[in-house]
Design a protein around this motif. Structure first.
Motif, PDB file in Angstrom:
ATOM      1  N   VAL A 179       4.157 -30.714  27.445  1.00 27.94           N
ATOM      2  CA  VAL A 179       4.804 -31.326  26.272  1.00 27.94           C
ATOM      3  C   VAL A 179       4.400 -32.792  26.195  1.00 27.94           C
ATOM      4  O   VAL A 179       4.634 -33.555  27.146  1.00 27.94           O
ATOM      5  CB  VAL A 179       6.338 -31.198  26.350  1.00 27.94           C
ATOM      6  CG1 VAL A 179       6.982 -31.860  25.123  1.00 27.94           C
ATOM      7  CG2 VAL A 179       6.750 -29.734  26.429  1.00 27.94           C
ATOM      8  N   ARG A 180       3.815 -33.174  25.074  1.00 27.52           N
ATOM      9  CA  ARG A 180       3.376 -34.559  24.870  1.00 27.52           C
ATOM     10  C   ARG A 180       3.856 -35.029  23.496  1.00 27.52           C
ATOM     11  O   ARG A 180       3.218 -34.766  22.475  1.00 27.52           O
ATOM     12  CB  ARG A 180       1.855 -34.661  24.953  1.00 27.52           C
ATOM     13  CG  ARG A 180       1.282 -34.183  26.290  1.00 27.52           C
ATOM     14  CD  ARG A 180      -0.216 -34.369  26.338  1.00 27.52           C
ATOM     15  NE  ARG A 180      -0.786 -33.844  27.570  1.00 27.52           N
ATOM     16  CZ  ARG A 180      -2.084 -33.951  27.905  1.00 27.52           C
ATOM     17  NH1 ARG A 180      -2.916 -34.567  27.073  1.00 27.52           N
ATOM     18  NH2 ARG A 180      -2.519 -33.436  29.035  1.00 27.52           N
ATOM     19  N   ILE A 181       4.982 -35.689  23.492  1.00 22.90           N
ATOM     20  CA  ILE A 181       5.597 -36.162  22.245  1.00 22.90           C
ATOM     21  C   ILE A 181       5.517 -37.686  22.193  1.00 22.90           C
ATOM     22  O   ILE A 181       6.009 -38.374  23.097  1.00 22.90           O
ATOM     23  CB  ILE A 181       7.068 -35.706  22.140  1.00 22.90           C
ATOM     24  CG1 ILE A 181       7.158 -34.182  22.269  1.00 22.90           C
ATOM     25  CG2 ILE A 181       7.669 -36.183  20.827  1.00 22.90           C
ATOM     26  CD1 ILE A 181       6.400 -33.419  21.208  1.00 22.90           C
ATOM     27  N   LEU A 240       3.105 -31.853  14.289  1.00 29.18           N
ATOM     28  CA  LEU A 240       3.325 -31.279  15.616  1.00 29.18           C
ATOM     29  C   LEU A 240       2.420 -30.069  15.768  1.00 29.18           C
ATOM     30  O   LEU A 240       2.288 -29.262  14.849  1.00 29.18           O
ATOM     31  CB  LEU A 240       4.792 -30.864  15.768  1.00 29.18           C
ATOM     32  CG  LEU A 240       5.226 -30.351  17.138  1.00 29.18           C
ATOM     33  CD1 LEU A 240       5.377 -31.519  18.124  1.00 29.18           C
ATOM     34  CD2 LEU A 240       6.554 -29.593  17.032  1.00 29.18           C
ATOM     35  N   THR A 241       1.798 -29.937  16.936  1.00 29.51           N
ATOM     36  CA  THR A 241       0.967 -28.764  17.190  1.00 29.51           C
ATOM     37  C   THR A 241       1.524 -27.987  18.379  1.00 29.51           C
ATOM     38  O   THR A 241       2.013 -28.572  19.342  1.00 29.51           O
ATOM     39  CB  THR A 241      -0.499 -29.142  17.494  1.00 29.51           C
ATOM     40  OG1 THR A 241      -0.561 -29.869  18.730  1.00 29.51           O
ATOM     41  CG2 THR A 241      -1.081 -29.989  16.375  1.00 29.51           C
ATOM     42  N   ASP A 289      -3.709 -15.772  38.306  1.00 27.56           N
ATOM     43  CA  ASP A 289      -5.114 -16.156  38.254  1.00 27.56           C
ATOM     44  C   ASP A 289      -5.631 -16.267  36.820  1.00 27.56           C
ATOM     45  O   ASP A 289      -6.778 -16.617  36.586  1.00 27.56           O
ATOM     46  CB  ASP A 289      -5.966 -15.146  39.037  1.00 27.56           C
ATOM     47  CG  ASP A 289      -5.788 -13.720  38.514  1.00 27.56           C
ATOM     48  OD1 ASP A 289      -4.840 -13.496  37.738  1.00 27.56           O
ATOM     49  OD2 ASP A 289      -6.596 -12.859  38.877  1.00 27.56           O
ATOM     50  N   GLN A 290      -4.789 -15.960  35.853  1.00 30.01           N
ATOM     51  CA  GLN A 290      -5.101 -16.142  34.435  1.00 30.01           C
ATOM     52  C   GLN A 290      -3.883 -16.762  33.737  1.00 30.01           C
ATOM     53  O   GLN A 290      -3.233 -16.131  32.909  1.00 30.01           O
ATOM     54  CB  GLN A 290      -5.447 -14.814  33.763  1.00 30.01           C
ATOM     55  CG  GLN A 290      -6.797 -14.236  34.125  1.00 30.01           C
ATOM     56  CD  GLN A 290      -7.067 -12.958  33.346  1.00 30.01           C
ATOM     57  OE1 GLN A 290      -6.724 -11.858  33.797  1.00 30.01           O
ATOM     58  NE2 GLN A 290      -7.672 -13.096  32.175  1.00 30.01           N
ATOM     59  N   PRO A 291      -3.558 -17.988  34.099  1.00 34.31           N
ATOM     60  CA  PRO A 291      -2.333 -18.581  33.549  1.00 34.31           C
ATOM     61  C   PRO A 291      -2.420 -18.845  32.043  1.00 34.31           C
ATOM     62  O   PRO A 291      -3.477 -19.194  31.519  1.00 34.31           O
ATOM     63  CB  PRO A 291      -2.214 -19.895  34.329  1.00 34.31           C
ATOM     64  CG  PRO A 291      -3.608 -20.221  34.750  1.00 34.31           C
ATOM     65  CD  PRO A 291      -4.277 -18.900  34.997  1.00 34.31           C
ATOM     66  N   LEU A 292      -1.295 -18.654  31.387  1.00 34.88           N
ATOM     67  CA  LEU A 292      -1.186 -18.974  29.967  1.00 34.88           C
ATOM     68  C   LEU A 292      -0.782 -20.439  29.848  1.00 34.88           C
ATOM     69  O   LEU A 292       0.273 -20.852  30.344  1.00 34.88           O
ATOM     70  CB  LEU A 292      -0.135 -18.080  29.298  1.00 34.88           C
ATOM     71  CG  LEU A 292       0.131 -18.329  27.805  1.00 34.88           C
ATOM     72  CD1 LEU A 292      -1.119 -18.037  26.973  1.00 34.88           C
ATOM     73  CD2 LEU A 292       1.311 -17.494  27.318  1.00 34.88           C
ATOM     74  N   GLN A 293      -1.626 -21.223  29.177  1.00 35.57           N
ATOM     75  CA  GLN A 293      -1.385 -22.657  29.026  1.00 35.57           C
ATOM     76  C   GLN A 293      -0.863 -22.925  27.612  1.00 35.57           C
ATOM     77  O   GLN A 293      -1.580 -22.722  26.637  1.00 35.57           O
ATOM     78  CB  GLN A 293      -2.675 -23.453  29.263  1.00 35.57           C
ATOM     79  CG  GLN A 293      -3.382 -23.164  30.569  1.00 35.57           C
ATOM     80  CD  GLN A 293      -2.680 -23.793  31.763  1.00 35.57           C
ATOM     81  OE1 GLN A 293      -1.768 -24.607  31.605  1.00 35.57           O
ATOM     82  NE2 GLN A 293      -3.104 -23.419  32.968  1.00 35.57           N
ATOM     83  N   ILE A 294       0.365 -23.400  27.524  1.00 41.01           N
ATOM     84  CA  ILE A 294       0.972 -23.710  26.230  1.00 41.01           C
ATOM     85  C   ILE A 294       1.168 -25.221  26.130  1.00 41.01           C
ATOM     86  O   ILE A 294       1.664 -25.850  27.078  1.00 41.01           O
ATOM     87  CB  ILE A 294       2.326 -22.992  26.058  1.00 41.01           C
ATOM     88  CG1 ILE A 294       2.146 -21.479  26.183  1.00 41.01           C
ATOM     89  CG2 ILE A 294       2.951 -23.333  24.702  1.00 41.01           C
ATOM     90  CD1 ILE A 294       3.450 -20.703  26.168  1.00 41.01           C
ATOM     91  N   ARG A 295       0.766 -25.778  25.004  1.00 43.25           N
ATOM     92  CA  ARG A 295       0.903 -27.228  24.827  1.00 43.25           C
ATOM     93  C   ARG A 295       1.635 -27.522  23.522  1.00 43.25           C
ATOM     94  O   ARG A 295       1.325 -26.944  22.476  1.00 43.25           O
ATOM     95  CB  ARG A 295      -0.459 -27.911  24.815  1.00 43.25           C
ATOM     96  CG  ARG A 295      -0.382 -29.404  24.464  1.00 43.25           C
ATOM     97  CD  ARG A 295      -1.732 -30.073  24.515  1.00 43.25           C
ATOM     98  NE  ARG A 295      -2.219 -30.191  25.890  1.00 43.25           N
ATOM     99  CZ  ARG A 295      -3.362 -30.791  26.217  1.00 43.25           C
ATOM    100  NH1 ARG A 295      -4.135 -31.298  25.255  1.00 43.25           N
ATOM    101  NH2 ARG A 295      -3.741 -30.872  27.471  1.00 43.25           N
ATOM    102  N   ILE A 296       2.599 -28.431  23.606  1.00 42.92           N
ATOM    103  CA  ILE A 296       3.327 -28.921  22.430  1.00 42.92           C
ATOM    104  C   ILE A 296       3.100 -30.419  22.362  1.00 42.92           C
ATOM    105  O   ILE A 296       3.454 -31.151  23.295  1.00 42.92           O
ATOM    106  CB  ILE A 296       4.836 -28.622  22.532  1.00 42.92           C
ATOM    107  CG1 ILE A 296       5.087 -27.116  22.663  1.00 42.92           C
ATOM    108  CG2 ILE A 296       5.571 -29.167  21.302  1.00 42.92           C
ATOM    109  CD1 ILE A 296       6.545 -26.759  22.927  1.00 42.92           C
TER     110      ILE A 296
END
Length: 317
Positions: A217-219, A264-265, A249-256
């Motif tokens: 999270v980067r606000i 906002l993305t 070994d296949q992490p899901l990377q979520i970014r806000i």
């Protein structure tokens, strides 16, 4: 007005004058539409009706009077047979033109106002339907048997392994359901509250998937009080979890994160499940409809082989 009774008494004058006047007046008539269209775009609201109408009437009277005066002087300049320039007729023609413009503008604005009123009623009904659909979707999420079953399974295993983690899990689960129960009271919520909710929601996901899922999270400063429809972030995060493989070994990377322009993305890497999950697209469609009806633009969706990203506008007070 130009020829008096001669216009209908002599065929040559009737035909000649009709052709000349038509050739001059027709383009002038269509040119009247340009300021009308511009003013509708510049002052589109119903509350701006008087401003739009006064400006349109002034411009149209000026245009009509100019064309009428041109016609009177043009016939004099070409020495049209049996034409006699008469100042009184010119004044009367301009006066009737002004009255005609007044009537035309009143009718024009009345039709436009009625159309805007009908549009407002229609959008209000759509917003009510979207609100009801949102409440229904939220209720489905509140009693979602899979979500509840998975949460209880995770809690059950934690009770045996780590009571402190189990207690924290219960607190976060309570926060999630408390927010779900309260979220339908308002059409908008602050980004701060949404992020607080997402922290609790993500804690449940992290407890279940471990290192298989990460949230960044980067606000930027100044956006915490910006507003957006409630459950927007949850729907987008849930969408990422629903369609992608989540493994250590296949992490899901979520970014806000916030970007330029007060937007906002929410993005994630794409690693689709081999077995496609059935989806009716209600989540994204629900968010898009809310933004559209609130008059704050639409969503931007970027879907590539490696990344899925949704960009949405933030609303400020």
């Amino acid at each position: 007005m130009l020829f008096g009774k001669l216009y209908i008494q002599r065929l040559d004058i009737f035909i000649g004058a009709s052709i000349i006047t038509t050739l001059i007046w027709t383009p002038a008539f269509f040119l009247h539409a340009l300021p009308a269209v511009y003013l509708r775009k510049r002052f589109p609201q119903v509350r701006q009706t008087w401003t739009r109408m006064v400006l349109a009437l002034s411009i149209h009277i000026l245009m009509s009077s100019t064309v009428i005066a041109f016609l009177f002087y043009f016939y004099k300049w070409i020495n049209f047979p049996h034409y006699i320039f008469d100042t009184n007729r010119l004044i009367w023609a301009i006066s009737f033109g002004t009255i005609g413009n007044l009537i035309a503008n009143i009718v024009h604005e009345s039709v436009y106002t009625f159309e805007k009123w009908s549009q407002t009623i229609s959008e209000t009904e759509k917003l009510k339907k979207a609100n009801l659909q949102s409440q229904l979707d939220s209720l489905k999420q509140q009693v979602n048997p899979h979500f509840l079953f998975n949460s209880l399974n995770t809690l059950s295993s934690l009770i045996d392994e780590d009571t402190d983690k189990a207690e924290l899990f219960i607190e976060e689960l309570s926060s999630v359901y408390r927010y779900l129960l309260q979220t339908n009271e308002n059409a908008l919520t602050s980004l701060r509250d949404e992020l607080t909710f997402i922290e609790s929601y993500f804690h449940l996901l992290k407890t279940r998937y471990g290192s298989g899922i990460n949230l960044d999270v980067r606000i930027a400063d100044g956006f915490q009080d910006a507003q957006l429809p409630p459950l927007t972030l949850q729907m987008l995060v849930e969408n990422a979890v629903k369609h992608n493989i989540i493994l250590a070994d296949q992490p899901l990377q979520i970014r806000i994160e916030t970007i330029d322009g007060g937007r906002l993305t929410v993005s994630n890497n794409v690693q689709l499940k081999n077995l496609r999950v059935a989806s009716n697209g209600v989540g994204l469609a629900n968010i898009a409809t809310k933004y559209q009806l609130l008059g704050h633009g639409g969503l931007e969706i970027l879907n590539t082989d490696t990344q899925f990203c949704v960009t949405l506008p933030l609303m400020t007070n």
